[in-house]
Write a protein that holds these residues in place. Structure first.
Motif, PDB file in Angstrom:
ATOM      1  N   GLU A 172       2.143  11.572  10.311  1.00 42.33           N
ATOM      2  CA  GLU A 172       3.397  11.813   9.592  1.00 42.33           C
ATOM      3  C   GLU A 172       3.919  10.514   9.009  1.00 42.33           C
ATOM      4  OE1 GLU A 172       7.882  13.690  10.192  1.00 42.33           O
ATOM      5  OE2 GLU A 172       6.500  13.572  11.885  1.00 42.33           O
ATOM      6  N   VAL A 173       4.092  10.482   7.707  1.00 44.02           N
ATOM      7  CA  VAL A 173       4.629   9.293   7.052  1.00 44.02           C
ATOM      8  C   VAL A 173       6.130   9.239   7.309  1.00 44.02           C
ATOM      9  CG1 VAL A 173       5.020   8.147   4.838  1.00 44.02           C
ATOM     10  CG2 VAL A 173       2.842   9.300   5.290  1.00 44.02           C
ATOM     11  N   THR A 174       6.567   8.160   7.907  1.00 37.50           N
ATOM     12  CA  THR A 174       7.993   8.014   8.230  1.00 37.50           C
ATOM     13  C   THR A 174       8.666   6.898   7.441  1.00 37.50           C
ATOM     14  OG1 THR A 174       7.454   6.524  10.076  1.00 37.50           O
ATOM     15  CG2 THR A 174       7.658   8.882  10.580  1.00 37.50           C
ATOM     16  N   ASN A 175       7.868   6.061   6.773  1.00 40.83           N
ATOM     17  CA  ASN A 175       8.477   4.962   6.038  1.00 40.83           C
ATOM     18  C   ASN A 175       7.517   4.443   4.970  1.00 40.83           C
ATOM     19  OD1 ASN A 175      10.478   2.999   5.465  1.00 40.83           O
ATOM     20  ND2 ASN A 175       9.337   1.475   6.637  1.00 40.83           N
ATOM     21  N   MET A 176       8.097   4.030   3.851  1.00 40.25           N
ATOM     22  CA  MET A 176       7.323   3.359   2.800  1.00 40.25           C
ATOM     23  C   MET A 176       8.120   2.158   2.331  1.00 40.25           C
ATOM     24  SD  MET A 176       5.934   6.326   0.280  1.00 40.25           S
ATOM     25  CE  MET A 176       5.140   7.801   0.869  1.00 40.25           C
ATOM     26  N   GLU A 177       7.422   1.108   1.995  1.00 36.57           N
ATOM     27  CA  GLU A 177       8.101  -0.044   1.413  1.00 36.57           C
ATOM     28  C   GLU A 177       7.182  -0.719   0.416  1.00 36.57           C
ATOM     29  OE1 GLU A 177       7.801  -3.805   4.191  1.00 36.57           O
ATOM     30  OE2 GLU A 177       8.360  -2.068   5.420  1.00 36.57           O
ATOM     31  N   MET A 178       7.785  -1.311  -0.599  1.00 29.84           N
ATOM     32  CA  MET A 178       7.020  -1.984  -1.635  1.00 29.84           C
ATOM     33  C   MET A 178       6.506  -3.307  -1.101  1.00 29.84           C
ATOM     34  SD  MET A 178       6.195  -1.185  -4.774  1.00 29.84           S
ATOM     35  CE  MET A 178       7.519  -0.181  -5.406  1.00 29.84           C
ATOM     36  N   ASP A 188      -8.573  -1.863 -11.350  1.00 29.93           N
ATOM     37  CA  ASP A 188      -7.935  -0.669 -11.900  1.00 29.93           C
ATOM     38  C   ASP A 188      -6.448  -0.870 -12.186  1.00 29.93           C
ATOM     39  OD1 ASP A 188     -10.356   0.563 -11.720  1.00 29.93           O
ATOM     40  OD2 ASP A 188      -9.543   2.426 -10.928  1.00 29.93           O
ATOM     41  N   GLY A 189      -6.001  -2.135 -12.229  1.00 29.72           N
ATOM     42  CA  GLY A 189      -4.618  -2.400 -12.591  1.00 29.72           C
ATOM     43  C   GLY A 189      -3.604  -1.959 -11.556  1.00 29.72           C
ATOM     44  N   LEU A 190      -4.008  -1.880 -10.282  1.00 28.56           N
ATOM     45  CA  LEU A 190      -3.059  -1.480  -9.230  1.00 28.56           C
ATOM     46  C   LEU A 190      -2.213  -2.696  -8.862  1.00 28.56           C
ATOM     47  CD1 LEU A 190      -5.430   0.643  -6.965  1.00 28.56           C
ATOM     48  CD2 LEU A 190      -3.731   1.454  -8.580  1.00 28.56           C
ATOM     49  N   LYS A 191      -1.006  -2.755  -9.398  1.00 30.87           N
ATOM     50  CA  LYS A 191      -0.187  -3.960  -9.250  1.00 30.87           C
ATOM     51  C   LYS A 191       0.921  -3.818  -8.213  1.00 30.87           C
ATOM     52  CE  LYS A 191      -0.896  -5.631 -13.973  1.00 30.87           C
ATOM     53  NZ  LYS A 191      -0.223  -6.081 -15.208  1.00 30.87           N
ATOM     54  N   TYR A 192       1.204  -2.600  -7.772  1.00 27.65           N
ATOM     55  CA  TYR A 192       2.344  -2.419  -6.894  1.00 27.65           C
ATOM     56  C   TYR A 192       1.934  -1.668  -5.629  1.00 27.65           C
ATOM     57  CZ  TYR A 192       4.820  -3.731 -11.119  1.00 27.65           C
ATOM     58  OH  TYR A 192       5.255  -4.383 -12.231  1.00 27.65           O
ATOM     59  N   PRO A 193       1.287  -2.345  -4.700  1.00 25.42           N
ATOM     60  CA  PRO A 193       0.881  -1.676  -3.469  1.00 25.42           C
ATOM     61  C   PRO A 193       2.078  -1.248  -2.632  1.00 25.42           C
ATOM     62  CG  PRO A 193       0.519  -4.029  -3.299  1.00 25.42           C
ATOM     63  CD  PRO A 193       0.924  -3.763  -4.715  1.00 25.42           C
ATOM     64  N   VAL A 194       1.898  -0.189  -1.885  1.00 23.10           N
ATOM     65  CA  VAL A 194       2.938   0.341  -1.013  1.00 23.10           C
ATOM     66  C   VAL A 194       2.423   0.335   0.418  1.00 23.10           C
ATOM     67  CG1 VAL A 194       4.284   2.395  -0.435  1.00 23.10           C
ATOM     68  CG2 VAL A 194       3.909   1.779  -2.821  1.00 23.10           C
ATOM     69  N   ILE A 195       3.230  -0.124   1.356  1.00 27.33           N
ATOM     70  CA  ILE A 195       2.893  -0.061   2.763  1.00 27.33           C
ATOM     71  C   ILE A 195       3.417   1.244   3.333  1.00 27.33           C
ATOM     72  CG2 ILE A 195       3.228  -1.146   5.032  1.00 27.33           C
ATOM     73  CD1 ILE A 195       3.643  -3.810   3.504  1.00 27.33           C
ATOM     74  N   VAL A 196       2.529   2.032   3.940  1.00 26.98           N
ATOM     75  CA  VAL A 196       2.909   3.322   4.508  1.00 26.98           C
ATOM     76  C   VAL A 196       2.818   3.217   6.015  1.00 26.98           C
ATOM     77  CG1 VAL A 196       2.339   5.757   4.632  1.00 26.98           C
ATOM     78  CG2 VAL A 196       2.025   4.524   2.488  1.00 26.98           C
ATOM     79  N   ARG A 197       3.858   3.677   6.709  1.00 29.35           N
ATOM     80  CA  ARG A 197       3.846   3.664   8.173  1.00 29.35           C
ATOM     81  C   ARG A 197       4.085   5.055   8.709  1.00 29.35           C
ATOM     82  NH1 ARG A 197       6.867  -1.174   7.172  1.00 29.35           N
ATOM     83  NH2 ARG A 197       5.677  -3.034   7.761  1.00 29.35           N
ATOM     84  N   ASN A 198       3.511   5.301   9.893  1.00 33.12           N
ATOM     85  CA  ASN A 198       3.781   6.591  10.540  1.00 33.12           C
ATOM     86  C   ASN A 198       4.391   6.324  11.897  1.00 33.12           C
ATOM     87  OD1 ASN A 198       1.595   5.913  12.194  1.00 33.12           O
ATOM     88  ND2 ASN A 198       0.821   7.990  12.235  1.00 33.12           N
ATOM     89  N   LYS A 199       4.698   7.421  12.597  1.00 35.57           N
ATOM     90  CA  LYS A 199       5.466   7.309  13.838  1.00 35.57           C
ATOM     91  C   LYS A 199       4.671   6.719  14.994  1.00 35.57           C
ATOM     92  CE  LYS A 199       4.337  12.168  14.760  1.00 35.57           C
ATOM     93  NZ  LYS A 199       4.889  13.513  14.882  1.00 35.57           N
ATOM     94  N   LYS A 200       3.361   6.604  14.850  1.00 37.09           N
ATOM     95  CA  LYS A 200       2.555   6.125  15.961  1.00 37.09           C
ATOM     96  C   LYS A 200       2.519   4.605  15.969  1.00 37.09           C
ATOM     97  CE  LYS A 200      -0.001  10.339  16.450  1.00 37.09           C
ATOM     98  NZ  LYS A 200      -1.288  11.004  16.512  1.00 37.09           N
TER      99      LYS A 200
END
Length: 200
Positions: A172-178, A188-200
């Motif tokens: 379960e994704v509980t948080n995202m931050e840039m 592929d021009g991916l310039k803005y990665p996102v950190i995804v965290r879950n409850k574990k």
């Protein structure tokens, strides 16, 4: 784990998007994140299962175009994967005289949307097709069908995994931050990665 692209939600929309993305960009690392124990646990597995033919949408609209094309692609995909479906057709029936103009307008709309096989049928033909149905006039849409979309979603999941994608269930994704911006040379021009965290 680190991935180039993470899709949140393993319903049929998320799985279809992930499947298409990994086919277009096979050099990237993909993940689908799902909070349940299996894909297609909610609405994707609990719906009417109708393969709509595209009668109702405004002619020339993206919805009309995609519905007609999508129905054709759905039947083709099910044939390729051996997923059972029933192209049972549908009757839209006018039971009162004042409903006939609206039915004819719907017929014209379907023709403009290039829905295959549409025709207007009378009372006798209605009964031949549906013995317990009574009506003055009906729009016969033979291209409408039904399928178990959970099976379709599960097949998308297999396609995705066979192409190298990862599906993480009970995640379960509980948080995202840039995160900090990647270098301009990022693949592929991916310039803005996102950190995804879950409850574990």
């Amino acid at each position: 784990s680190s991935f180039d692209v993470a899709v949140v939600g393993a319903g049929i929309v998320g799985l279809a998007a992930a499947r298409e993305l990994i086919q277009r960009h096979p050099s990237l690392a993909f993940a689908v994140l799902e909070k349940e124990q299996e894909p297609a646990h909610h609405q994707s597995g609990h719906n009417s299962g109708v393969i709509h033919s595209g009668i109702y949408y405004t002619p020339g609209s993206l919805k009309a175009k995609l519905c007609v094309q999508g129905a054709a692609l759905c039947y083709k995909y099910c044939d390729q994967k051996g997923i059972p479906y029933k192209q049972c057709g549908k009757l839209i029936v006018a039971v009162e005289h004042d409903e006939i103009p609206r039915l004819k307008a719907l017929y014209e709309r379907g023709l403009q949307n290039n829905v295959p096989g549409l025709k207007l049928i009378g009372a006798k033909e209605i009964q031949e097709k549906e013995p317990f149905c009574r009506g003055l006039l009906a729009l016969d849409s033979p291209y409408t069908g039904i399928v178990d979309y959970k099976q379709v979603a599960q097949s998308y999941a297999r396609d995705f995994q066979e192409a190298g994608g990862t599906i993480l269930t009970d995640f379960e994704v509980t948080n995202m931050e840039m995160a900090k911006e990647s270098s301009p040379e990022s693949q592929d021009g991916l310039k803005y990665p996102v950190i995804v965290r879950n409850k574990k």
